[in-house]
Design a protein around this motif. Structure first.
Motif, PDB file in Angstrom:
ATOM      1  N   ILE A  74       0.848  -1.185   0.000  1.00  0.00           N
ATOM      2  CA  ILE A  74       0.000   0.000   0.000  1.00  0.00           C
ATOM      3  C   ILE A  74       0.887   1.239   0.000  1.00  0.00           C
ATOM      4  O   ILE A  74       1.746   1.400   0.860  1.00  0.00           O
ATOM      5  CB  ILE A  74      -0.926  -0.005   1.238  1.00  0.00           C
ATOM      6  N   GLU A  75       0.649   2.111  -0.950  1.00  0.00           N
ATOM      7  CA  GLU A  75       1.444   3.333  -1.071  1.00  0.00           C
ATOM      8  C   GLU A  75       0.962   4.370  -0.060  1.00  0.00           C
ATOM      9  O   GLU A  75      -0.224   4.697  -0.020  1.00  0.00           O
ATOM     10  CB  GLU A  75       1.331   3.907  -2.482  1.00  0.00           C
ATOM     11  N   CYS A  76       1.887   4.880   0.753  1.00  0.00           N
ATOM     12  CA  CYS A  76       1.544   5.856   1.789  1.00  0.00           C
ATOM     13  C   CYS A  76       2.570   6.981   1.803  1.00  0.00           C
ATOM     14  O   CYS A  76       3.726   6.789   1.441  1.00  0.00           O
ATOM     15  CB  CYS A  76       1.555   5.228   3.188  1.00  0.00           C
ATOM     16  N   ASN A  77       2.128   8.122   2.279  1.00  0.00           N
ATOM     17  CA  ASN A  77       3.024   9.254   2.531  1.00  0.00           C
ATOM     18  C   ASN A  77       2.805   9.734   3.962  1.00  0.00           C
ATOM     19  O   ASN A  77       1.658   9.943   4.378  1.00  0.00           O
ATOM     20  CB  ASN A  77       2.745  10.412   1.571  1.00  0.00           C
ATOM     21  N   PHE A  78       3.893   9.900   4.688  1.00  0.00           N
ATOM     22  CA  PHE A  78       3.844  10.454   6.041  1.00  0.00           C
ATOM     23  C   PHE A  78       4.740  11.695   6.066  1.00  0.00           C
ATOM     24  O   PHE A  78       5.942  11.590   5.818  1.00  0.00           O
ATOM     25  CB  PHE A  78       4.351   9.441   7.072  1.00  0.00           C
ATOM     26  N   LEU A  79       4.153  12.834   6.332  1.00  0.00           N
ATOM     27  CA  LEU A  79       4.902  14.085   6.425  1.00  0.00           C
ATOM     28  C   LEU A  79       4.848  14.587   7.869  1.00  0.00           C
ATOM     29  O   LEU A  79       3.789  14.979   8.360  1.00  0.00           O
ATOM     30  CB  LEU A  79       4.324  15.139   5.480  1.00  0.00           C
ATOM     31  N   LEU A  80       5.987  14.532   8.543  1.00  0.00           N
ATOM     32  CA  LEU A  80       6.077  14.990   9.930  1.00  0.00           C
ATOM     33  C   LEU A  80       6.677  16.391   9.913  1.00  0.00           C
ATOM     34  O   LEU A  80       7.852  16.564   9.587  1.00  0.00           O
ATOM     35  CB  LEU A  80       6.943  14.032  10.754  1.00  0.00           C
ATOM     36  N   THR A  96       0.917  14.675   8.545  1.00  0.00           N
ATOM     37  CA  THR A  96      -0.009  14.514   7.424  1.00  0.00           C
ATOM     38  C   THR A  96       0.143  13.101   6.882  1.00  0.00           C
ATOM     39  O   THR A  96       1.261  12.650   6.617  1.00  0.00           O
ATOM     40  CB  THR A  96       0.281  15.546   6.318  1.00  0.00           C
ATOM     41  N   ILE A  97      -0.995  12.407   6.740  1.00  0.00           N
ATOM     42  CA  ILE A  97      -0.990  10.997   6.331  1.00  0.00           C
ATOM     43  C   ILE A  97      -1.826  10.841   5.069  1.00  0.00           C
ATOM     44  O   ILE A  97      -2.976  11.274   5.016  1.00  0.00           O
ATOM     45  CB  ILE A  97      -1.580  10.090   7.437  1.00  0.00           C
ATOM     46  N   GLN A  98      -1.242  10.213   4.068  1.00  0.00           N
ATOM     47  CA  GLN A  98      -1.962   9.936   2.827  1.00  0.00           C
ATOM     48  C   GLN A  98      -1.745   8.469   2.453  1.00  0.00           C
ATOM     49  O   GLN A  98      -0.645   7.935   2.634  1.00  0.00           O
ATOM     50  CB  GLN A  98      -1.452  10.825   1.683  1.00  0.00           C
ATOM     51  N   ALA A  99      -2.793   7.849   1.935  1.00  0.00           N
ATOM     52  CA  ALA A  99      -2.669   6.473   1.452  1.00  0.00           C
ATOM     53  C   ALA A  99      -3.559   6.297   0.231  1.00  0.00           C
ATOM     54  O   ALA A  99      -4.641   6.896   0.150  1.00  0.00           O
ATOM     55  CB  ALA A  99      -3.067   5.476   2.540  1.00  0.00           C
ATOM     56  N   THR A 100      -3.109   5.492  -0.713  1.00  0.00           N
ATOM     57  CA  THR A 100      -3.866   5.289  -1.949  1.00  0.00           C
ATOM     58  C   THR A 100      -4.050   3.801  -2.248  1.00  0.00           C
ATOM     59  O   THR A 100      -3.363   2.947  -1.688  1.00  0.00           O
ATOM     60  CB  THR A 100      -3.165   5.946  -3.147  1.00  0.00           C
ATOM     61  N   ARG A 101      -4.967   3.549  -3.162  1.00  0.00           N
ATOM     62  CA  ARG A 101      -5.253   2.187  -3.624  1.00  0.00           C
ATOM     63  C   ARG A 101      -5.367   2.235  -5.144  1.00  0.00           C
ATOM     64  O   ARG A 101      -6.047   3.105  -5.681  1.00  0.00           O
ATOM     65  CB  ARG A 101      -6.577   1.714  -3.008  1.00  0.00           C
ATOM     66  N   TYR A 154      -2.010   4.958  12.740  1.00  0.00           N
ATOM     67  CA  TYR A 154      -2.420   5.312  11.380  1.00  0.00           C
ATOM     68  C   TYR A 154      -2.148   4.191  10.388  1.00  0.00           C
ATOM     69  O   TYR A 154      -2.905   4.021   9.416  1.00  0.00           O
ATOM     70  CB  TYR A 154      -1.770   6.626  10.940  1.00  0.00           C
ATOM     71  N   VAL A 155      -1.104   3.408  10.602  1.00  0.00           N
ATOM     72  CA  VAL A 155      -0.884   2.247   9.734  1.00  0.00           C
ATOM     73  C   VAL A 155      -2.073   1.292   9.825  1.00  0.00           C
ATOM     74  O   VAL A 155      -2.573   0.788   8.813  1.00  0.00           O
ATOM     75  CB  VAL A 155       0.422   1.512  10.094  1.00  0.00           C
ATOM     76  N   ASN A 156      -2.568   1.058  11.033  1.00  0.00           N
ATOM     77  CA  ASN A 156      -3.709   0.148  11.195  1.00  0.00           C
ATOM     78  C   ASN A 156      -4.995   0.720  10.606  1.00  0.00           C
ATOM     79  O   ASN A 156      -5.809  -0.022  10.039  1.00  0.00           O
ATOM     80  CB  ASN A 156      -3.883  -0.205  12.668  1.00  0.00           C
ATOM     81  N   VAL A 157      -5.185   2.025  10.717  1.00  0.00           N
ATOM     82  CA  VAL A 157      -6.344   2.649  10.069  1.00  0.00           C
ATOM     83  C   VAL A 157      -6.251   2.482   8.549  1.00  0.00           C
ATOM     84  O   VAL A 157      -7.227   2.115   7.886  1.00  0.00           O
ATOM     85  CB  VAL A 157      -6.450   4.142  10.454  1.00  0.00           C
ATOM     86  N   ILE A 158      -5.058   2.723   7.995  1.00  0.00           N
ATOM     87  CA  ILE A 158      -4.848   2.551   6.553  1.00  0.00           C
ATOM     88  C   ILE A 158      -5.119   1.108   6.132  1.00  0.00           C
ATOM     89  O   ILE A 158      -5.808   0.842   5.140  1.00  0.00           O
ATOM     90  CB  ILE A 158      -3.416   2.965   6.163  1.00  0.00           C
ATOM     91  N   LEU A 159      -4.556   0.157   6.875  1.00  0.00           N
ATOM     92  CA  LEU A 159      -4.780  -1.262   6.553  1.00  0.00           C
ATOM     93  C   LEU A 159      -6.264  -1.594   6.599  1.00  0.00           C
ATOM     94  O   LEU A 159      -6.791  -2.293   5.721  1.00  0.00           O
ATOM     95  CB  LEU A 159      -4.015  -2.156   7.528  1.00  0.00           C
ATOM     96  N   GLY A 160      -6.963  -1.101   7.625  1.00  0.00           N
ATOM     97  CA  GLY A 160      -8.388  -1.376   7.741  1.00  0.00           C
ATOM     98  C   GLY A 160      -9.174  -0.834   6.563  1.00  0.00           C
ATOM     99  O   GLY A 160     -10.031  -1.524   5.989  1.00  0.00           O
ATOM    100  N   LEU A 161      -8.889   0.391   6.165  1.00  0.00           N
ATOM    101  CA  LEU A 161      -9.599   0.984   5.026  1.00  0.00           C
ATOM    102  C   LEU A 161      -9.282   0.233   3.737  1.00  0.00           C
ATOM    103  O   LEU A 161     -10.161  -0.004   2.900  1.00  0.00           O
ATOM    104  CB  LEU A 161      -9.214   2.458   4.890  1.00  0.00           C
ATOM    105  N   ASP A 162      -8.027  -0.165   3.567  1.00  0.00           N
ATOM    106  CA  ASP A 162      -7.627  -0.903   2.368  1.00  0.00           C
ATOM    107  C   ASP A 162      -8.319  -2.263   2.306  1.00  0.00           C
ATOM    108  O   ASP A 162      -8.881  -2.638   1.273  1.00  0.00           O
ATOM    109  CB  ASP A 162      -6.109  -1.059   2.353  1.00  0.00           C
ATOM    110  N   TYR A 163      -8.289  -2.984   3.423  1.00  0.00           N
ATOM    111  CA  TYR A 163      -8.955  -4.299   3.451  1.00  0.00           C
ATOM    112  C   TYR A 163     -10.464  -4.157   3.257  1.00  0.00           C
ATOM    113  O   TYR A 163     -11.092  -4.976   2.585  1.00  0.00           O
ATOM    114  CB  TYR A 163      -8.658  -5.006   4.768  1.00  0.00           C
ATOM    115  N   ASP A 164     -11.066  -3.130   3.842  1.00  0.00           N
ATOM    116  CA  ASP A 164     -12.496  -2.870   3.633  1.00  0.00           C
ATOM    117  C   ASP A 164     -12.816  -2.696   2.157  1.00  0.00           C
ATOM    118  O   ASP A 164     -13.891  -3.081   1.688  1.00  0.00           O
ATOM    119  CB  ASP A 164     -12.901  -1.581   4.365  1.00  0.00           C
ATOM    120  N   SER A 165     -11.881  -2.089   1.410  1.00  0.00           N
ATOM    121  CA  SER A 165     -12.141  -1.786   0.007  1.00  0.00           C
ATOM    122  C   SER A 165     -12.052  -3.021  -0.887  1.00  0.00           C
ATOM    123  O   SER A 165     -12.472  -2.982  -2.039  1.00  0.00           O
ATOM    124  CB  SER A 165     -11.164  -0.709  -0.495  1.00  0.00           C
ATOM    125  N   PHE A 166     -11.504  -4.112  -0.367  1.00  0.00           N
ATOM    126  CA  PHE A 166     -11.371  -5.344  -1.145  1.00  0.00           C
ATOM    127  C   PHE A 166     -12.352  -6.441  -0.729  1.00  0.00           C
ATOM    128  O   PHE A 166     -12.651  -7.332  -1.518  1.00  0.00           O
ATOM    129  CB  PHE A 166      -9.948  -5.895  -1.050  1.00  0.00           C
TER     130      PHE A 166
END
Length: 309
Positions: A74-80, A96-101, A154-166
Motif C-alpha cells: 500500500i502506497e503511503c506518505n507520512f509528512l512529519l 499529514t498521512i496519505q494512502a492510496t489504492r 495510522y498504519v492500522n487505520v490505513i490497513l483497515g480501510l484498504d482491506y475494507d475496500s477489497f
C-alpha cells in the motif's frame, strides 16, 4: 487467510483467488518526510536521522499476518512537520498521512486517507531506536513511545480501510488494533489526541467511529465504492457510477443519524475531488442528485459540488 486480493489477480481464476498470497513482504510502502523549518538551535542531522528511522520503522515491520507481494504494498506518505521544541529532545509536530489504492484495469489510484493530525508530541534523541509493541503500547518512556504509537495507529487505520475496500467488512481486525493502541496509549503531560474529552476531531473519535455500530454502513460503502464502483468503471462507467450513487444514499442515511461526524469528514477529505470528477460526467438528473446529497453532507466542499449542477 485474509480476503484482500491483488488487483492483478482479481480475474485470474479460482486458483489464485483461493491460494491468495504466497510471497512474504511488508504491507506498506511508506514515503516519509521530516521537515523542521520552524525549529532553531537543533542540529539538522537529528531530523535526517529521524526521517530514516521512521521510514525503516514503517517499511520493515510486519503489520499483518498476511503475505503481500511487492506489487501489493500500500502506497503511503507520512509528512512529519516539526513545529517547535517542547523540552530537551522533545518536539511538537503535525503529521499529514496519505494512502492510496490502485483502481483495477487503469493507471489511476484512489485516495483512501488524506488527513492531518496536529497533536504529535514526542521525544527523540539521535540514533534512539524506534520501538513499538502491541502488548505494551506505552513503552518505557511515554514521550518516546508516543511517536511510534501514533504511526502504528495510522498504519492500522490505513490497513483497515484498504482491506475494507477489497472485501466486505475486511478491515475490522485492523480497526480493533487501532482501538487497542487508543486504549493503551502513552499518557503524560501535554500528550493529546488519544482521549474523547480532548476534542471532537482526534485519534479517539476516528477509531470510535470506525468501530461504532451506527457506522456499519460505512464499511459497506468502502467495499461497494471501490469494488462495485471504481474497479468496474473502466469497462462500464454508467454501472460503476450507479454503484457509487448508491453509496451516497447509504452515506446520507448515516449523515441524517449522525451529522458532522469525524469519519464522514475524513472520507470526504479523501474523496471530494474524485466524487466531483465522477459525477461531472453523469446524466443531468443523476449529477443534480449527487450534487445535492454531497453539498449537504460535505459542507466545506459544498460550493465545489454545486458547480456540478
Amino acid at each position: 487467510m485474509h480476503n484482500r486480493f491483488p488487483l492483478t489477480l482479481l480475474l485470474a481464476g479460482a486458483f489464485f483467488l483461493f491460494c491468495g498470497r504466497t510471497a512474504r513482504a511488508q504491507e506498506i510502502r511508506a514515503n516519509v518526510t521530516v521537515i523542521a523549518n520552524q525549529v532553531q538551535g537543533v542540529d539538522r542531522k537529528v531530523f535526517t536521522t529521524l526521517q530514516t528511522a521512521l521510514k525503516e520503522f514503517l517499511n520493515n515491520r510486519h503489520w499483518t499476518d498476511d503475505a503481500f507481494t511487492p506489487a501489493e504494498r500500500i502506497e503511503c506518505n507520512f509528512l512529519l512537520n516539526i513545529t517547535g521544541v517542547a523540552g530537551e529532545n522533545t518536539y511538537k509536530a503535525s503529521l499529514t498521512i496519505q494512502a492510496t489504492r490502485p483502481v483495477y484495469n487503469s493507471g489511476y489510484v484512489t485516495s483512501l486517507l488524506n488527513t492531518q493530525d496536529n497533536n504529535v508530541l514526542f521525544r527523540y534523541a539521535e540514533f534512539q531506536p524506534l520501538e513499538f509493541n502491541d502488548n505494551r503500547v506505552v513503552g518505557n518512556d511515554p514521550l518516546a513511545s508516543n511517536l511510534t504509537a501514533v504511526m502504528a495507529y495510522y498504519v492500522n487505520v490505513i490497513l483497515g480501510l484498504d482491506y475494507d475496500s477489497f472485501s466486505p467488512r475486511g478491515g475490522d481486525a485492523y480497526f480493533k488494533k487501532a482501538l487497542n493502541i487508543v486504549n493503551n496509549a502513552p499518557d503524560g503531560k501535554d500528550i493529546t489526541g488519544w482521549k474523547a474529552f480532548e476534542g471532537q476531531r482526534n485519534r479517539y473519535w476516528l477509531q470510535d467511529n470506525l468501530l461504532n455500530v451506527k457506522f456499519l454502513n460505512f464499511h459497506d460503502v468502502m467495499y461497494q465504492y471501490h469494488r462495485n464502483g471504481l474497479d468496474i468503471m473502466y469497462d462500464d462507467a454508467a454501472r460503476g457510477r450507479a454503484a457509487i450513487m448508491n453509496c451516497l444514499n447509504l452515506l446520507y442515511a448515516i449523515h441524517q443519524d449522525i451529522p458532522n461526524s469525524m469519519l464522514m469528514q475524513t472520507f470526504y477529505q479523501a474523496k471530494a475531488d474524485e466524487l466531483q470528477k465522477i459525477f461531472s460526467k453523469a446524466m443531468p438528473q443523476e449529477k443534480s442528485r449527487a450534487a445535492e446529497l454531497l453539498a449537504q453532507m460535505d459542507i466545506p466542499n459544498a460550493q465545489k459540488y454545486q458547480q456540478m449542477k
